[in-house]
Design a protein around this motif. Structure first.
Motif, short mmCIF file in Angstrom:
data_model
loop_
_atom_site.label_atom_id
_atom_site.label_comp_id
_atom_site.label_asym_id
_atom_site.label_seq_id
_atom_site.Cartn_x
_atom_site.Cartn_y
_atom_site.Cartn_z
N SER A 172 0.81 -1.22 0.00
CA SER A 172 0.00 0.00 0.00
C SER A 172 0.84 1.27 0.00
O SER A 172 0.29 2.36 0.14
N GLU A 218 0.44 10.45 -4.47
CA GLU A 218 -0.92 10.67 -4.97
C GLU A 218 -1.31 9.62 -6.01
O GLU A 218 -2.47 9.19 -6.05
N ARG A 221 -2.26 6.51 -4.12
CA ARG A 221 -3.59 6.66 -3.54
C ARG A 221 -4.66 6.48 -4.61
O ARG A 221 -5.68 5.82 -4.38
N ALA A 222 -4.44 7.06 -5.77
CA ALA A 222 -5.41 6.91 -6.86
C ALA A 222 -5.51 5.46 -7.32
O ALA A 222 -6.61 4.96 -7.59
N ALA A 225 -7.46 3.55 -4.69
CA ALA A 225 -8.88 3.90 -4.77
C ALA A 225 -9.54 3.24 -5.98
O ALA A 225 -10.66 2.73 -5.90
N GLN A 226 -8.84 3.25 -7.12
CA GLN A 226 -9.38 2.62 -8.32
C GLN A 226 -9.52 1.11 -8.13
O GLN A 226 -10.51 0.51 -8.57
N GLN A 228 -9.99 -0.47 -5.26
CA GLN A 228 -11.12 -0.71 -4.37
C GLN A 228 -12.44 -0.52 -5.10
O GLN A 228 -13.39 -1.28 -4.90
N LEU A 229 -12.50 0.50 -5.96
CA LEU A 229 -13.72 0.72 -6.74
C LEU A 229 -13.99 -0.45 -7.68
O LEU A 229 -15.13 -0.92 -7.81
N SER A 232 -15.19 -3.38 -5.68
CA SER A 232 -16.57 -3.17 -5.25
C SER A 232 -17.53 -3.42 -6.40
O SER A 232 -18.59 -4.04 -6.22
#
Length: 479
Positions: A172, A218, A221-222, A225-226, A228-229, A232
């Motif tokens: 991470s 950054e 992080r992006a 986030a992508q 995880q999206l 999901s």
């Protein structure tokens, strides 16, 4: 051999070594903000030390962090409380004295630097406050570079084994690779393996490194986030496919009855709720229909409803009906429910092969609505029903004979359809309100799915918005 104790290095700019006033602090922030470059290169001159004070010497690269805070830091702590924590960079490399220029984050705060000679030290220093890892790759041997250029080497293989280990150790964290310009291809391979970016030692300075660190953090992080999206979305798609597969397919081959259903779960973005229904035709020509409701409308209740529906279908094809079937379903419920207080209501109807008679069993469920040709819709008798499944261990559910006639419509529903509010008060629609509503829709010529959709839509409008409970409606017609 004793393991070297890792230490944290602090890099201090010359204009921060001595006392600073507000103007000097502003100048420092402008001069050394990300992308601003060196203060001297911009033509900004650092102010001279105040009278009676000696100018402090710049800190030596690789020296231990001073025990006393700098005058500028003392002033910040006194005026504004504890200084906010900035970025922390972990340098992993064989040479603990590798030159790393000073860096500043996007808020003008100094980037803290930790050093580790190997992965063992790195694992100990890799705490939650580390934002980025700078991996100092060892120079590639000339013979290895020659083999790769000749096409005999493995691109991104063993020569990047350390990078792969770092990525496994810190999945991470953002990772930057530091190498020489002569290893440009290996640097590109490092990005393909998983690093966020690479830097060349020959072109390294504070502004470039600061910008690269911020970009890597950054971007990581992006990426997270992508990911995880995406996970999901995939999970939602899998759940949707699963729930859609669990919805019933009526088995009415050979019957002249028409079937329609409407189903709306109360859970947001769900396809399946605690309500369930099914319709099958057995070899003797009898059409069996069922609708039920597990108390609650969460995923556990939805799963239990599916189990009861499948059990009902299996028991029906096995020849069970009426009280015997419901008693067996209650045993299934008692063994499968997560809590002893969970119960389920049920309504079963078995329609004779000629379609003129039906047997009705109610287990704490609202009575169906019957509309005969030339007559207004009416509710079937409820007085002879039994308790809901799961309430009484030795309950009985009598079967009542109902005359249907030659042409009729039979609507079975769950309480989500009748418990919606009407108006601004707490008054519910109820069975009488639903009967009047459906009569009006039938008088307008609606039938089948159009009748069900229009009825559910009007109930929702009377409620002033979406219904919070699951709604299931089943309609059988004979013309």
């Amino acid at each position: 051999m004793p393991v070297p104790v890792p230490h944290q290095r602090t890099v201090v700019l010359p204009h921060q070594a001595g006392p600073v006033d507000d103007a000097c602090a502003d100048t420092a922030r402008v001069a050394d903000a990300p992308g601003a470059g060196n203060a001297t290169a911009q033509g900004v001159r650092a102010p001279a030390p105040a009278a009676g004070q000696e100018a402090a010497q710049p800190a030596v690269q690789g020296s231990l962090e001073p025990t006393q805070p700098l005058p500028g830091e003392q002033r910040l702590s006194a005026d504004h409380g504890p200084a906010p924590q900035g970025l922390t960079l972990l340098l992993i490399g064989e040479d603990p004295n590798s030159h790393v220029p000073e860096m500043w984050d996007w808020a003008g705060r100094k980037v803290r630097l930790r050093t580790a000679r190997n992965l063992t030290e790195a694992e100990r220093l890799l705490t939650d406050d580390v934002h980025c890892i700078l991996l100092d790759l060892s120079p590639q041997a000339p013979e290895g570079r020659a083999e790769r250029d000749a096409g005999h080497g493995t691109r991104g293989g063993d020569e990047l084994g350390v990078l792969r280990d770092v990525l496994r150790l810190a999945p991470s964290h953002a990772v930057l690779v530091l190498t020489y310009e002569t290893d440009a291809e290996r640097a590109a391979d490092a990005v393909r393996v998983g690093a966020q970016d690479y830097l060349f030692r020959d072109e390294l300075d504070g502004a470039v490194l600061s910008r690269a660190v911020r970009y890597a953090v950054e971007r990581k992080r992006a990426d997270l986030a992508q990911r995880q999206l995406t996970e999901s979305r995939m999970l939602a798609q899998e759940n949707a496919r699963l729930e859609r597969g669990l919805l019933p397919t009526p088995l009415l081959d050979g019957s002249d009855l028409r079937f329609a259903a409407c189903y709306r779960p109360g859970r947001s973005r769900a396809l399946l709720g605690g309500d369930f229904y099914d319709t099958v035709r057995t070899p003797d020509g009898t059409v069996h229909a069922m609708i039920g409701d597990v108390c609650g409308h969460g995923p556990d209740e939805a799963a239990l409803g599916v189990e009861l529906r499948i059990a009902w279908r299996a028991l029906t094809f096995a020849g069970l009906s009426g009280d015997e079937l419901l008693a067996t379903l209650q045993k299934v419920l008692e063994h499968e429910r997560a809590d002893d207080e969970i119960f389920a209501t049920l309504c079963t109807v078995d329609i004779s092969a000629d379609g003129r008679r039906a047997g009705l069993c109610l287990a704490g469920h609202p009575a169906p609505l019957l509309a005969k040709a030339g007559e207004s819709p009416r509710l079937l008798p409820y007085e002879f029903g039994g308790p809901a499944l799961g309430l009484l261990p030795h309950a009985r559910w009598p079967r009542r004979q109902v005359e249907l006639g030659g042409s009729w419509s039979l609507m079975m529903y769950t309480d989500g359809l009748i418990e919606g509010r009407i108006g601004v008060g707490n008054q519910r629609l109820g069975q009488e309100g639903m009967t009047e509503l459906v009569s009006r829709q039938m008088a307008a010529g609606l039938s089948g799915e159009e009748l069900l959709d229009a009825s559910v839509r009007e109930v929702r409008d009377l409620n002033g918005g979406e219904l919070t409970d699951d709604v299931a409606v089943l309609l059988l017609d004979r013309r």
